[in-house]
Design an enzyme around this catalytic site. Structure first.
Site, PDB file in Angstrom:
ATOM      1  N   TRP A 105      57.582 -18.821  18.300  1.00  0.00           N
ATOM      2  CA  TRP A 105      58.607 -18.950  19.348  1.00  0.00           C
ATOM      3  C   TRP A 105      57.954 -19.006  20.725  1.00  0.00           C
ATOM      4  CZ3 TRP A 105      62.654 -20.710  17.188  1.00  0.00           C
ATOM      5  CH2 TRP A 105      63.033 -20.273  15.907  1.00  0.00           C
ATOM      6  N   ASP A 176      61.114 -13.116  26.673  1.00  0.00           N
ATOM      7  CA  ASP A 176      61.967 -13.410  25.529  1.00  0.00           C
ATOM      8  C   ASP A 176      62.034 -12.137  24.685  1.00  0.00           C
ATOM      9  OD1 ASP A 176      63.134 -14.154  23.156  1.00  0.00           O
ATOM     10  OD2 ASP A 176      61.796 -15.848  22.756  1.00  0.00           O
ATOM     11  N   LYS A 200      70.212 -10.547  16.454  1.00  0.00           N
ATOM     12  CA  LYS A 200      69.325  -9.548  15.842  1.00  0.00           C
ATOM     13  C   LYS A 200      69.767  -8.148  16.270  1.00  0.00           C
ATOM     14  CE  LYS A 200      66.144 -13.242  16.284  1.00  0.00           C
ATOM     15  NZ  LYS A 200      65.905 -13.733  14.940  1.00  0.00           N
TER      16      LYS A 200
HETATM   17  N1  PMP Z   1      62.764 -16.330  20.357  1.00  0.00           N
HETATM   18  C1  PMP Z   1      62.553 -15.465  19.364  1.00  0.00           C
HETATM   19  C2  PMP Z   1      61.574 -14.346  19.591  1.00  0.00           C
HETATM   20  C3  PMP Z   1      63.208 -15.594  18.149  1.00  0.00           C
HETATM   21  O1  PMP Z   1      62.974 -14.721  17.167  1.00  0.00           O
HETATM   22  C4  PMP Z   1      64.116 -16.654  17.981  1.00  0.00           C
HETATM   23  C5  PMP Z   1      64.910 -16.859  16.708  1.00  0.00           C
HETATM   24  N2  PMP Z   1      64.541 -16.186  15.613  1.00  0.00           N
HETATM   25  C6  PMP Z   1      64.315 -17.546  19.034  1.00  0.00           C
HETATM   26  C7  PMP Z   1      63.633 -17.351  20.210  1.00  0.00           C
HETATM   27  C8  PMP Z   1      65.253 -18.700  18.902  1.00  0.00           C
HETATM   28  O2  PMP Z   1      66.562 -18.244  18.902  1.00  0.00           O
HETATM   29  P1  PMP Z   1      67.781 -19.156  18.463  1.00  0.00           P
HETATM   30  O3  PMP Z   1      67.638 -19.438  17.009  1.00  0.00           O
HETATM   31  O4  PMP Z   1      68.972 -18.303  18.789  1.00  0.00           O
HETATM   32  O5  PMP Z   1      67.752 -20.383  19.297  1.00  0.00           O
END
Ligand code: PMP
Length: 360
Positions: A105, A176, A200
């Site tokens: 991510w 993030d 989460k």
């Molecule tokens: N950042 C992190 C640390 C994540 O764990 C995730 C999704 N697991 C995301 C961003 C992306 O989030 P989304 O699927 O809601 O777009």
């Protein structure tokens, strides 16, 4: 503890929610605030929902003890949309932002930022398949901001915060926190922008919590589409368009639950759960953790079985105990047990026991 029909949910997200949140969400689907309407059918401009939006924003402010110049938003588009919204709002074409490259991510955020400006990689553990958090990092000269990912959901590493050493020149810090928001006490005013997908620790999918320091906005030259402009969302108090009404409501209930527990207790609870699970892994000669011990996440516990032929057997064994969602992410393999705030200690006990019993 677990009724026979209820699974023990270790999925990484959407993930386990507190029982109370599920019950109240169900009630609101039948009748929201005694309106004789389902929350799925009410206007986002009804006074009943506007109150929920206001209170949800206030709860974030209160839990984080945010300073007045910081605003709270509940946006659409998931964590991923923040990968482009952040640079679009903060970074000019000719400017540089520094990014930690500590997981899939985090790397995704880097790639999107490159669409809007220049990126300096402050540190990276990509070469070792993101199995640790680098202990040193550098900032680009005149870095517009530093972007970090506090918890790397896929690899199971978590940053020790605040950052050490702290950036020598003050630079806006963007984080993030999608997979560990409200899991521990932090000085949230250290961050100029925080974002976290809801699914989460902060509710259901469909909502992304953003807190942003107004003073860092309005400094880019480009035109920004309305839906992607933090300033417009702030001006419209979260009602620029139809918000994800139900997801905001689930977040509101989750935030109330977090407030009842208290961040201090949540942090201690999370630490106890993580210790139990890592201890079970470390004392078993069949299993091993996949990341550097000092960087282990208290949210996503990643591990493998040394004899890979036993992988499917272990999954099948845990299923007999009602455990679901421990298969590792496709890019890592092995197992990942996500033990977010709402996972009770008893749930972790069942998995720790399964790890111990599996040998026999
Ligand atoms: N950042 C992190 C640390 C994540 O764990 C995730 C999704 N697991 C995301 C961003 C992306 O989030 P989304 O699927 O809601 O777009």
């Amino acid at each position: 503890m677990f009724a026979p029909m209820k699974k023990i949910n270790f999925y990484a997200g959407p993930a386990i929610l507190p029982e109370e949140v599920l019950r109240k969400s169900g009630e609101a689907i039948k009748d929201f605030e005694g309106m004789g309407l389902s929350i799925l059918e009410v206007s986002h401009r009804s006074k009943e929902f506007m109150k929920i939006m206001d209170e949800a924003r206030s709860l974030v402010r209160e839990l984080m003890q945010l300073s007045p110049e910081r605003e709270v938003l509940f946006l659409h588009g998931g964590g991923l949309s923040q990968f482009h919204m952040v640079p679009m709002n903060l970074l000019n074409d000719n400017e540089t932002a520094s990014y930690f490259d500590t997981g899939t991510w985090a790397h995704g955020a880097v790639e999107e930022a490159k669409l809007f400006g220049k990126v300096h990689i402050a540190c990276s553990s990509k070469e070792s398949n993101y199995n640790h958090i680098p202990k040193r990092y550098t900032l680009a000269a005149n870095s517009k901001y530093l972007h970090i990912t506090s918890n790397n959901t896929i690899y199971g590493t978590q940053l020790n915060l605040p950052l050490a050493p702290s950036p020598s020149s003050p630079v806006p810090l963007v984080c993030d926190m999608s997979s560990d928001i409200f899991s521990r006490q932090l000085n949230f005013n250290d961050y100029d922008l925080i974002y976290a997908a809801g699914q989460k620790n902060a509710g259901a999918a469909g909502v992304t919590i953003v807190t942003v320091n107004k003073n860092i906005l309005g400094k880019v030259d480009r035109k920004i589409p309305r839906m992607l402009d933090y300033r417009l969302h702030i001006e419209k108090e979260g009602m620029l368009n139809t918000p994800s009404v139900f997801a905001v409501y689930v977040s509101y209930l989750t935030l109330q639950w977090i407030k009842q527990q208290g961040l201090k207790n949540i942090e201690a609870h999370n630490a106890r759960k993580a210790k139990k699970l890592y201890d079970a892994i470390d004392t078993s000669d069949l299993f091993e953790g996949t990341v550097a011990k000092e960087d282990r996440s208290a949210m996503n516990v990643c591990f493998t079985v040394k004899d890979i032929t036993l992988e499917e057997k272990f999954i099948a064994f845990t299923q007999t105990k009602g455990i679901v969602g421990i298969k590792g992410h496709r890019s890592v393999g092995g197992f990942r047990a996500s033990i977010y705030n709402a996972m009770p200690e008893e749930g972790v006990d069942v998995l720790a026991q399964a790890i111990n019993e599996f040998k026999a």
